[in-house]
Structure formats: structure tokens, C-alpha cells
Design an enzyme around this catalytic site. Structure first.
Site, PDB file in Angstrom:
ATOM      1  N   ARG A  11       1.936  -9.915  -9.556  1.00  0.00           N
ATOM      2  CA  ARG A  11       2.863  -9.062 -10.287  1.00  0.00           C
ATOM      3  C   ARG A  11       2.387  -8.894 -11.727  1.00  0.00           C
ATOM      4  O   ARG A  11       1.885  -9.839 -12.346  1.00  0.00           O
ATOM      5  CB  ARG A  11       4.274  -9.675 -10.310  1.00  0.00           C
ATOM      6  CG  ARG A  11       5.022  -9.598  -8.984  1.00  0.00           C
ATOM      7  CD  ARG A  11       5.411  -8.168  -8.621  1.00  0.00           C
ATOM      8  NE  ARG A  11       6.193  -8.085  -7.392  1.00  0.00           N
ATOM      9  CZ  ARG A  11       5.693  -7.848  -6.178  1.00  0.00           C
ATOM     10  NH1 ARG A  11       4.394  -7.659  -6.017  1.00  0.00           N
ATOM     11  NH2 ARG A  11       6.486  -7.755  -5.133  1.00  0.00           N
TER      12      ARG A  11
ATOM     13  N   GLU B  88       3.276   0.675 -13.540  1.00  0.00           N
ATOM     14  CA  GLU B  88       2.998   1.305 -12.233  1.00  0.00           C
ATOM     15  C   GLU B  88       4.119   2.206 -11.740  1.00  0.00           C
ATOM     16  O   GLU B  88       3.872   3.157 -11.011  1.00  0.00           O
ATOM     17  CB  GLU B  88       2.614   0.282 -11.166  1.00  0.00           C
ATOM     18  CG  GLU B  88       3.689  -0.661 -10.725  1.00  0.00           C
ATOM     19  CD  GLU B  88       3.121  -1.730  -9.776  1.00  0.00           C
ATOM     20  OE1 GLU B  88       3.349  -1.607  -8.586  1.00  0.00           O
ATOM     21  OE2 GLU B  88       2.459  -2.669 -10.232  1.00  0.00           O
TER      22      GLU B  88
ATOM     23  N   HIS C 236      -1.405  -0.924  -6.378  1.00  0.00           N
ATOM     24  CA  HIS C 236      -0.478  -1.790  -5.637  1.00  0.00           C
ATOM     25  C   HIS C 236      -0.718  -1.597  -4.129  1.00  0.00           C
ATOM     26  O   HIS C 236       0.190  -1.254  -3.360  1.00  0.00           O
ATOM     27  CB  HIS C 236       0.985  -1.524  -6.000  1.00  0.00           C
ATOM     28  CG  HIS C 236       1.879  -2.701  -5.721  1.00  0.00           C
ATOM     29  ND1 HIS C 236       2.882  -3.106  -6.574  1.00  0.00           N
ATOM     30  CD2 HIS C 236       1.908  -3.575  -4.679  1.00  0.00           C
ATOM     31  CE1 HIS C 236       3.496  -4.170  -6.061  1.00  0.00           C
ATOM     32  NE2 HIS C 236       2.921  -4.479  -4.907  1.00  0.00           N
TER      33      HIS C 236
END
Ligand SMILES: NC(=O)C1=CN([C@@H]2O[C@H](COP(=O)(O)OP(=O)(O)OC[C@H]3O[C@@H](n4cnc5c(N)ncnc54)[C@H](O)[C@@H]3O)[C@@H](O)[C@H]2O)C=CC1
Ligand SMILES: O=C(O)C(=O)COP(=O)(O)O
Length: 332
Positions: A238, A267, A289
Site C-alpha cells: 500500500r 492512484e 495496482h
């Protein structure tokens, strides 16, 4: 156990970006159970979701925030089923207070993320992306690299993904350090990992791979001050685990050799990370991601999320309930 459906057809809200992308007919399974599916944005924007939450019985959620305000907008909600693993964006205490169950899909994407972490380590060590850009521009510049087998790798977080990375790296022969306050050193030793604290890991690693939940900043200016020069830092967990401005400073100062990451603070939106600066392009490497985005993982995450929702719709206890984490042993 939640009560069985009482009034009207159940409404299943889906905000996971992965829901319809796998091979399974998940929507068919949900509608066959008598429920209606409504879809909402994966960033979980509250005002957009509000009318959908008003009637939702179950929520198949992505990585966006699930706050007390979201839950207050959903009076009939029985379960938040994460289509994935990380629950750091879910207010677990608020859910528990409101009697809303939270589930996730542990292990469903561990292999996928561990594969990507190792890919990023190797790509960063061997300058794969700058090399590609150079060749396309007619340059055949090379920087002599170090081999992974001779480098000490520090793994932060020795859960399912961290252990998957350790197992993969065993094949390279790299000495492994591990930091995880919840895993006893003897267990790490059995995995071929020397258990250390975060400072020791920072001081002794040539490569660091992050696999802890994004609950706190672990890589800050103080961490980067004590690392070995040229450290390769890989983050497939993360963005919240790193202070991005401090990472950018350490890259410019040459203290950090490379930062390779699947996650960025920006993001969900504005593309404004300090790490995206043009002058850092050869020292940084990003994937969108994509850690869990394999055929296998998307189906396994979907299976787990839908099984949890179907169990709740039947009035049964769903598998893989998530509760707020306990303190590490010895911290009482
Ligand atoms: N890039 C992606 O697409 C994906 C990212 N993730 C991220 O990876 C994280 C890890 O996933 P899993 O390994 O499946 O979870 P897991 O729950 O199996 O393992 C997490 C480990 O981190 C440890 N931990 C917690 N706080 C820590 C700290 N402060 N320092 C060191 N260790 C700490 C826990 O004790 C646990 O062993 C998730 O929380 C999620 O944020 C997960 C799946 C996909
Ligand atoms: O499982 C997780 O926590 C993830 O980060 C995966 O996210 P995704 O399902 O790929 O949007």
C-alpha cells in the site's frame, strides 16, 4: 449471525473493478440467489454511492474507503465482502458497532502479488525499463548490476504474500531478513528468514520488499537515513506504507537506488505524486495496482467474495470474517 432476508429482494452493491473481469459467472450466481446487482464507482465516492447504499443488503467492495459515513448511509447492509485482501480502508470498528460483517479473501492473490514483487525487484536491479527506453532511442548504455543471489533482502510483513516472496527468493539464494511483530522469530527461522526489527532490517538490507498492511508509515525519512546506499525498495502493498516525499528526496540524494511500486498515493485520482517527477524516471518503476490482476487471482477473489455474500443472504455466517488486529504478543 445476521438475520435472513426479510423484506423485498436483496440488493448487492458491487464496486470492485475486478467483479466482471474473471472467468466465473459471479453475477449469474448472485441473481440466481434472488438478489439484484447494482454497481458503483471503485473510488467509493460517498455522494455517488449514497442512493445505492440506501437499499444495499451486501456490498462487494474494492480497495476504496468504507467509512462510518458509508455505513450510516446503508441501513440494511449486512456484509462488506472485500473482493481482495487488504482491509485497511475499511473502518472495521465502525462496521462492528453497526453489526455489519466484513470479509476478505485471504490467500486468493498471494501468488500473484509475490510474483509481481519478485518481477519488480529484478526489473529494478537490472534496469529493465530504462534499458528498453534506451534501446528504442538507439542507445545501448549499460550499468553494471549486482546479482540478486548475493544481496540481502529484507521482507517487511511475513503473512501470505511476504512468505510467498521468501519462498521464491530461496531459489536465488539471497540471505533473507524479516520484520513482522506478529510472527515469532522461531517461525521465521523455519522459513529460512532471520527475524529482525525494522531498524536492523533498514541497516542490513540491499533490497527491501513491503508486504504489511497500509496501516502506518514504515518507510519515512528516518528509515531512509539508515539504509545502505543504493537500496532497492519495492512496494506491492500500500502507498500509505511510505512517505513518498521522503522517498523522492532519498532517490535524488542517491541514498536510495530505486523505488519500484504497484501502488501510489495518487492512484485513485490526480496523478500528482512527487515520485512521478521526470528527473526520477530512471530510478522509479510503477505498475498500475496490478499485483492481484491474474486470471487465477481474480477468480479466487471473486469466488471468496461471492461465497461470503451468498452465505449472508442465506442467513449463514460467512467465511473469512475480518476483525480488527490484536496487538503483537508482548505488547499487552
Ligand atoms: N498490490 C496488490 O494488488 C495487493 C496488495 N495487497 C497488500 O498486501 C498486504 C499483505 O497481504 P497478505 O500478505 O495477503 O496479508 P496477511 O494478512 O497474510 O499478511 C500481512 C502481514 O503483515 C504483518 N504486519 C502487520 N503490521 C506490520 C508491521 N507494522 N510491520 C511488519 N509486519 C506487519 C502481519 O502480522 C501479517 O503477518 C495487504 O494488507 C494489502 O495491503 C494485497 C493483495 C493485493
Ligand atoms: O487484495 C487487495 O488488497 C488488492 O489490493 C487487490 O486489489 P484489486 O482487486 O486488484 O483491485
Amino acid at each position: 449471525m445476521p438475520p435472513a432476508t426479510t423484506t423485498g429482494p436483496a440488493v448487492v452493491l458491487v464496486t470492485s473493478r475486478s467483479f466482471s473481469s474473471g472467468d466465473l459467472d459471479l453475477a449469474g450466481e448472485v441473481t440466481a440467489a434472488g438478489a439484484t446487482i447494482v454497481t458503483g464507482p471503485s473510488d467509493h465516492d460517498l455522494e455517488t454511492l449514497r442512493p445505492l447504499l440506501a437499499t444495499a443488503t451486501a456490498w462487494i467492495a474494492g480497495t476504496g474507503p468504507v467509512t462510518a459515513a458509508h455505513l450510516d448511509a446503508a441501513p440494511d447492509l449486512r456484509v462488506v465482502a472485500r473482493y481482495g485482501v487488504g482491509t485497511e480502508a475499511v473502518d472495521l470498528a465502525a462496521a462492528a458497532e453497526r453489526g455489519v460483517l466484513v470479509t476478505n479473501t485471504p490467500g486468493a492473490n498471494s501468488g500473484a502479488v509475490a510474483d509481481l514483487a519478485v518481477a519488480l525487484v529484478l526489473a529494478a536491479l537490472r534496469d529493465v525499463v530504462p534499458g528498453d527506453r534506451g534501446v528504442r532511442a538507439g542507445r545501448w548504455d549499460v550499468r553494471r548490476a549486482r546479482e540478486l543471489g548475493g544481496l540481502t533482502v529484507g521482507i517487511v510483513g511475513l503473512g501470505r504474500i511476504g512468505r510467498g516472496v521468501a519462498a521464491r527468493l530461496a531459489g536465488f539464494g539471497s540471505p533473507l531478513l524479516g520484520c513482522d511483530p506478529w510472527v515469532p522469530p522461531a517461525e521465521l527461522e523455519r522459513l529460512g528468514i532471520e527475524g529482525v526489527d525494522l531498524d536492523d532490517l533498514a541497516r542490513r538490507s540491499d533490497v527491501v520488499s513491503l508486504h504489511a498492511p497500509g496501516d502506518a508509515v514504515l518507510v519515512d525519512a528516518a528509515f531512509l537515513e539508515i539504509t545502505r546506499p543504493g537500496l532497492v525498495l519495492v512496494n506491492t502493498a500500500r502507498a500509505a506504507l511510505v512517505d513518498e516525499a521522503a522517498v523522492a528526496d532519498a532517490l535524488r540524494a542517491g541514498r536510495l537506488g530505486a523505488y519500484a511500486s504497484d501502488v501510489l498515493a495518487s492512484e485513485a485520482g490526480d496523478h500528482a505524486s512527487p515520485l512521478l517527477a521526470e528527473d526520477l524516471a530512471d530510478q522509479t518503476l510503477f505498475t498500475p495496482h496490478a499485483g492481484a490482476q491474474t486470471v487465477e487471482a481474480v477468480d479466487q477473489m471473486g469466488r471468496g467474495a461471492v461465497d461470503a455474500v451468498l452465505a449472508c443472504l442465506r442467513g449463514e455466517q460467512p467465511p473469512n470474517l475480518v476483525r480488527p488486529p490484536a496487538a503483537p504478543e508482548g505488547d499487552a
